[in-house]
Design a protein around this motif. Structure first.
Motif, PDB file in Angstrom:
ATOM      1  N   MET A  44       0.843  -1.183   0.000  1.00 53.50           N
ATOM      2  CA  MET A  44       0.000   0.000   0.000  1.00 53.50           C
ATOM      3  C   MET A  44       0.883   1.238   0.000  1.00 53.50           C
ATOM      4  SD  MET A  44      -2.956   0.928   2.702  1.00 53.50           S
ATOM      5  CE  MET A  44      -4.241   1.961   2.143  1.00 53.50           C
ATOM      6  N   HIS A  45       0.554   2.179  -0.877  1.00 55.95           N
ATOM      7  CA  HIS A  45       1.303   3.428  -0.962  1.00 55.95           C
ATOM      8  C   HIS A  45       0.822   4.388   0.116  1.00 55.95           C
ATOM      9  CE1 HIS A  45       3.033   2.423  -4.866  1.00 55.95           C
ATOM     10  NE2 HIS A  45       1.842   1.996  -5.231  1.00 55.95           N
ATOM     11  N   SER A  46       1.744   5.198   0.598  1.00 52.27           N
ATOM     12  CA  SER A  46       1.317   6.225   1.545  1.00 52.27           C
ATOM     13  C   SER A  46       0.798   7.431   0.766  1.00 52.27           C
ATOM     14  CB  SER A  46       2.472   6.628   2.463  1.00 52.27           C
ATOM     15  OG  SER A  46       3.483   7.261   1.720  1.00 52.27           O
ATOM     16  N   ILE A  47      -0.123   8.135   1.367  1.00 53.50           N
ATOM     17  CA  ILE A  47      -0.708   9.324   0.751  1.00 53.50           C
ATOM     18  C   ILE A  47      -0.567  10.474   1.730  1.00 53.50           C
ATOM     19  CG2 ILE A  47      -2.815  10.393  -0.132  1.00 53.50           C
ATOM     20  CD1 ILE A  47      -3.760   7.573  -0.907  1.00 53.50           C
ATOM     21  N   GLU A  48       0.040  11.546   1.254  1.00 55.58           N
ATOM     22  CA  GLU A  48       0.149  12.768   2.044  1.00 55.58           C
ATOM     23  C   GLU A  48      -1.051  13.644   1.706  1.00 55.58           C
ATOM     24  OE1 GLU A  48       3.011  16.718   2.365  1.00 55.58           O
ATOM     25  OE2 GLU A  48       3.727  14.967   1.282  1.00 55.58           O
ATOM     26  N   ILE A  49      -1.653  14.239   2.726  1.00 53.75           N
ATOM     27  CA  ILE A  49      -2.811  15.109   2.508  1.00 53.75           C
ATOM     28  C   ILE A  49      -2.485  16.487   3.051  1.00 53.75           C
ATOM     29  CG2 ILE A  49      -5.252  15.522   3.003  1.00 53.75           C
ATOM     30  CD1 ILE A  49      -5.527  12.478   3.360  1.00 53.75           C
ATOM     31  N   ARG A  50      -2.679  17.492   2.210  1.00 55.73           N
ATOM     32  CA  ARG A  50      -2.476  18.891   2.610  1.00 55.73           C
ATOM     33  C   ARG A  50      -3.796  19.634   2.450  1.00 55.73           C
ATOM     34  NH1 ARG A  50       2.685  20.072  -1.212  1.00 55.73           N
ATOM     35  NH2 ARG A  50       4.048  18.450  -0.384  1.00 55.73           N
ATOM     36  N   GLN A  51      -4.094  20.475   3.407  1.00 53.93           N
ATOM     37  CA  GLN A  51      -5.328  21.263   3.358  1.00 53.93           C
ATOM     38  C   GLN A  51      -4.972  22.742   3.291  1.00 53.93           C
ATOM     39  OE1 GLN A  51      -8.261  20.519   6.445  1.00 53.93           O
ATOM     40  NE2 GLN A  51      -8.821  22.674   6.435  1.00 53.93           N
ATOM     41  N   THR A  52      -5.637  23.455   2.393  1.00 53.59           N
ATOM     42  CA  THR A  52      -5.522  24.904   2.313  1.00 53.59           C
ATOM     43  C   THR A  52      -6.909  25.476   2.544  1.00 53.59           C
ATOM     44  OG1 THR A  52      -3.788  24.698   0.653  1.00 53.59           O
ATOM     45  CG2 THR A  52      -4.830  26.853   0.877  1.00 53.59           C
ATOM     46  N   GLY A  53      -7.026  26.357   3.511  1.00 53.96           N
ATOM     47  CA  GLY A  53      -8.317  26.932   3.832  1.00 53.96           C
ATOM     48  C   GLY A  53      -8.960  26.160   4.957  1.00 53.96           C
ATOM     49  N   PRO A  54     -10.181  26.425   5.259  1.00 54.58           N
ATOM     50  CA  PRO A  54     -11.114  27.210   4.462  1.00 54.58           C
ATOM     51  C   PRO A  54     -10.771  28.703   4.492  1.00 54.58           C
ATOM     52  CG  PRO A  54     -12.150  26.522   6.519  1.00 54.58           C
ATOM     53  CD  PRO A  54     -10.792  25.901   6.478  1.00 54.58           C
ATOM     54  N   THR A  55     -11.043  29.325   3.368  1.00 52.02           N
ATOM     55  CA  THR A  55     -10.835  30.762   3.265  1.00 52.02           C
ATOM     56  C   THR A  55     -12.065  31.475   3.821  1.00 52.02           C
ATOM     57  OG1 THR A  55     -11.804  30.868   1.053  1.00 52.02           O
ATOM     58  CG2 THR A  55      -9.422  30.497   1.183  1.00 52.02           C
ATOM     59  N   SER A  56     -11.906  32.734   4.141  1.00 49.62           N
ATOM     60  CA  SER A  56     -13.047  33.543   4.570  1.00 49.62           C
ATOM     61  C   SER A  56     -12.831  34.969   4.100  1.00 49.62           C
ATOM     62  CB  SER A  56     -13.215  33.500   6.090  1.00 49.62           C
ATOM     63  OG  SER A  56     -12.097  34.078   6.719  1.00 49.62           O
ATOM     64  N   GLY A  57     -13.912  35.679   3.936  1.00 49.29           N
ATOM     65  CA  GLY A  57     -13.843  37.075   3.531  1.00 49.29           C
ATOM     66  C   GLY A  57     -13.534  37.282   2.065  1.00 49.29           C
ATOM     67  N   ARG A  58     -13.599  36.244   1.276  1.00 42.69           N
ATOM     68  CA  ARG A  58     -13.362  36.366  -0.159  1.00 42.69           C
ATOM     69  C   ARG A  58     -14.698  36.315  -0.895  1.00 42.69           C
ATOM     70  NH1 ARG A  58      -8.107  32.560  -1.244  1.00 42.69           N
ATOM     71  NH2 ARG A  58      -6.718  33.685   0.151  1.00 42.69           N
ATOM     72  N   LEU A  59     -14.673  36.704  -2.127  1.00 42.97           N
ATOM     73  CA  LEU A  59     -15.879  36.657  -2.943  1.00 42.97           C
ATOM     74  C   LEU A  59     -16.405  35.224  -3.048  1.00 42.97           C
ATOM     75  CD1 LEU A  59     -17.875  38.180  -4.702  1.00 42.97           C
ATOM     76  CD2 LEU A  59     -16.323  37.863  -6.627  1.00 42.97           C
ATOM     77  N   LYS A  60     -15.481  34.269  -3.195  1.00 40.06           N
ATOM     78  CA  LYS A  60     -15.844  32.847  -3.275  1.00 40.06           C
ATOM     79  C   LYS A  60     -14.950  32.085  -2.305  1.00 40.06           C
ATOM     80  CE  LYS A  60     -16.488  31.091  -7.402  1.00 40.06           C
ATOM     81  NZ  LYS A  60     -16.316  30.749  -8.824  1.00 40.06           N
TER      82      LYS A  60
END
Length: 83
Positions: free
Chosen positions: A1-17
């Protein structure tokens, strides 16, 4: 089984989207999933070390089930490298 790295960006706030992005990285593949609070989503899939262009998939997520289905597809994509 391969390892999987997970990176999270956000959640953002105060943006249009506002959005959140998850990057899943294995030795073979990179998948970046961005979901905006509007329900729009983008999934970018690329093979590491490949000269091929990444694939891009756009969708409108209307329900929690749509989100679950999207994440299931991403998990299946990452498991394609398993032997």
């Amino acid at each position: 089984m391969h390892s999987i790295e997970i990176r999270q960006t956000g959640p953002t706030s105060g943006r249009l989207k506002n959005s959140i992005t998850l990057e899943l990285i294995s030795s073979e593949r990179l998948v970046a999933v961005t979901i905006w609070e509007s329900g729009e989503s983008e999934v970018i899939t690329a093979r590491i070390g490949s000269a091929d262009d990444p694939s891009v998939s756009l969708a409108q997520l209307r329900t929690v089930n749509d989100v679950a289905e999207l994440l299931t597809r991403v998990a299946m994509t990452m498991s394609e490298d398993e032997v």
